[in-house]
Design an enzyme around this catalytic site. Structure first.
Site, PDB file in Angstrom:
ATOM      1  N   SER A   1       8.121  -1.708   0.052  1.00 20.16           N
ATOM      2  CA  SER A   1       8.199  -3.089  -0.471  1.00 20.16           C
ATOM      3  C   SER A   1       9.457  -2.838  -1.603  1.00 20.16           C
ATOM      4  O   SER A   1      10.080  -3.929  -1.712  1.00 20.16           O
ATOM      5  CB  SER A   1       7.180  -3.272  -1.427  1.00 20.16           C
ATOM      6  OG  SER A   1       6.604  -2.192  -2.162  1.00 20.16           O
TER       7      SER A   1
ATOM      8  N   HIS B   1       3.974  -6.032   4.164  1.00 21.69           N
ATOM      9  CA  HIS B   1       5.392  -6.689   3.939  1.00 21.69           C
ATOM     10  C   HIS B   1       6.023  -6.773   5.533  1.00 21.69           C
ATOM     11  O   HIS B   1       7.073  -6.829   5.453  1.00 21.69           O
ATOM     12  CB  HIS B   1       6.186  -5.942   3.124  1.00 21.69           C
ATOM     13  CG  HIS B   1       5.963  -6.054   1.849  1.00 21.69           C
ATOM     14  ND1 HIS B   1       6.470  -7.091   0.949  1.00 21.69           N
ATOM     15  CD2 HIS B   1       5.182  -5.202   0.873  1.00 21.69           C
ATOM     16  CE1 HIS B   1       5.993  -7.022  -0.431  1.00 21.69           C
ATOM     17  NE2 HIS B   1       5.055  -5.863  -0.573  1.00 21.69           N
TER      18      HIS B   1
ATOM     19  N   LYS C   1       0.522 -12.474   1.293  1.00 20.21           N
ATOM     20  CA  LYS C   1       1.908 -12.606   1.315  1.00 20.21           C
ATOM     21  C   LYS C   1       2.179 -13.609   2.324  1.00 20.21           C
ATOM     22  O   LYS C   1       2.112 -14.873   2.116  1.00 20.21           O
ATOM     23  CB  LYS C   1       2.516 -11.062   1.590  1.00 20.21           C
ATOM     24  CG  LYS C   1       2.383 -10.279   0.445  1.00 20.21           C
ATOM     25  CD  LYS C   1       2.950  -8.885   0.642  1.00 20.21           C
ATOM     26  CE  LYS C   1       2.902  -7.957  -0.703  1.00 20.21           C
ATOM     27  NZ  LYS C   1       1.537  -7.969  -1.151  1.00 20.21           N
TER      28      LYS C   1
END
Lengths: 415, 81
Positions: A190, A218, A249
């Site tokens: 990240s 991610h 996310k």
């Protein structure tokens, strides 16, 4: 009284210490839905400012997508607001089961279990499947939630240097006598935005009889040709034993996470993982929203393709302007400034120009590695990126860092 | 003794030092300076046990005992006998 003046003073002193160290975190109030254009109240009490958001994990721009919002509304109407229960008492609806099946299909695994967050998934999974006879070997840059999960587990723990396959192999040999070995990595890291060498990790784990764990928070939804994640990107789809990921996310951005992988490992989590057993079920409204997100992503790769194109445009623009970037091909694009104060000053100046991007420095990243972390979204249009590039260039000129080497920037501003 | 010191120093450099410019000596604090975190002590303990054919009880593998190459050598010698 337990909370005496003395105790209060002690905490005040600790909070002052956080301020003095320059690491006090302050929330900025956003008065709009999450999107490329947002309205922010900062500092608290000031009038609203329209800014371009360059720091959300909203990679696919689905956080406020009309179809997702509509599906969530329908879920709210048909399945209610809350369940007032953990999953295994009376907190499992048909849509929870449906979502677990859809995630399994999307990630190419055998089974899936939902958690209130990926933080919870990482906190619960290791303790549920490993014992003192086993070893966990983790990349040194894995996410903080994995570190917490490792701490809660009784198995031995060791680390390997970031993405260093030679070092990982040494560790697999060192721990050959353990009953089970699990190699633990993030799919996309990240802070640096680099991708794990999952193909090589899988090969080593096959050779030394170890399981592979990947946190793909991610990556899920946009990394790989059809957005299935780092395992698709690295050509090892179907070969990962445990994947954890988040719905907070790219996959709608609301909340929730999961453990997805080998059937028996998922079942062990269902029987033993404490964050699953002792925290509430995911709210129906969120489950309904994620189902729509997966539906959208399974029909078309348009959004991840746009994200890829935006990322290339952004990287090219910043590079041509003369900034130093961390190498990579993910939508996490760190602009390297090295000096902590410089990263904070530039972040503030960018905000004044209408660009919301955050500076990170030690201890979040290594000393001397301060940077502005920008995150690109499929919700960005070219005009957003052009405006942001103009602002970065203007501020870069102000600090005279464009076209400068790392050494030159350090000589100007120190470490 | 000198050979053991060098073997352990070499291992520590290879295992924990990321930046080649960082120099460490027999007396550089490893744990208290943050070069080796408490998590990573595991591999150091396992290395010592395998290399010198010893078994170090967990209670003896304290951060103090592992803090410098010199203190590690003292610990290892205790178990080699």
């Amino acid at each position: 009284m337990g909370y005496s003046d003395k105790v209060r003073e002690m905490y005040k002193e600790q909070i002052k210490g956080i301020h003095d160290a320059g690491i006090f975190k302050q929330e900025r109030f956003i008065h709009s839905a999450q999107a490329a254009d947002i309205e922010v109240e900062f500092p608290t009490g000031s009038s609203l400012k329209k800014v371009i958001n360059m720091c959300a994990n909203n990679y696919l721009g689905l956080s406020s997508h009309p179809e997702v919002v509509k599906a969530a509304h329908e879920g709210l109407d048909s399945r209610g607001y809350g369940m007032s229960s953990v999953r295994f008492i009376c907190g499992t609806q048909d849509i929870h089961n449906e979502l677990e099946k859809k995630v399994t299909e999307f990630l190419g695994t055998e089974d899936t279990i939902l958690f209130p967050s990926c933080m919870d998934a990482n906190a619960g999974v290791f303790e549920a499947i490993l014992t003192e006879e086993d070893v966990m070997i983790s990349d040194r840059l894995v996410h903080a939630s994995i570190i917490d999960g490792i701490r809660l587990c009784g198995a031995m723990h060791d680390t390997f240097k970031h993405s260093n396959m030679g070092h990982l192999e040494k560790k697999l040999i060192l721990h050959a006598d353990k009953r089970l070995k699990v190699v633990i990595t993030d799919g996309v890291f990240s802070m640096d935005g680099d991708t794990a060498k999952l193909d090589e990790i899988v090969e080593l784990c096959d050779k030394y009889d170890a399981m592979v764990f990947v946190d793909d928070s991610h990556a899920s939804g946009f990394i790989g040709k059809t957005g299935r994640g780092t395992h698709e990107h690295c050509g090892v789809f179907g070969k990962i034993d445990i994947i954890t990921t988040t719905f907070g996310k790219a996959l709608g951005g609301a909340s929730g996470g999961c453990v997805s992988g080998r059937k028996e490992l998922v079942e062990m989590c269902r029987q033993k993982a404490r964050p699953y057993l002792f925290s509430n079920t995911m709210a129906p409204v969120i489950v309904a929203g994620i189902l729509k997100v997966l539906d959208i992503l399974s029909k078309s790769t348009e959004r991840r393709d746009k994200l890829e194109a935006n990322t290339k445009y952004w990287r090219k623009g910043l590079t041509e302007a003369g900034f130093i970037l961390k190498e990579g091909n993910t939508p996490i694009v760190p602009v390297m400034l090295f000096n902590a104060k410089l990263s904070q000053d530039i972040s503030k100046d960018l905000y004044d120009e209408g660009i919301y991007a955050i500076g990170f420095f030690f201890p979040v990243v290594a000393k001397g590695q301060a940077r502005i972390r920008t995150q690109i979204s499929a919700g960005h249009e070219i005009h957003h990126l052009d405006k942001a590039l103009d602002a970065f260039t203007k501020i870069g000129k102000k600090y005279d860092i464009l076209g400068k080497t790392k050494q030159e920037i350090i000589e100007m501003y120190g470490l | 003794m000198e050979e053991m010191k060098d073997e352990i120093l070499e291992y520590v450099i290879d295992e924990y030092i990321e930046d080649e410019d960082d120099e460490i000596t027999y007396d550089t604090p490893l744990i208290s300076s943050g070069i080796v975190d408490s998590f990573s002590m595991v591999s150091l303990k396992r290395f010592l046990e395998a290399k010198y054919q010893i078994s170090i009880p967990d209670e003896k593998a304290s951060p103090e005992a592992f803090d410098t190459v010199n203190s590690i050598v003292v610990l290892v010698k205790e178990f080699i006998g």
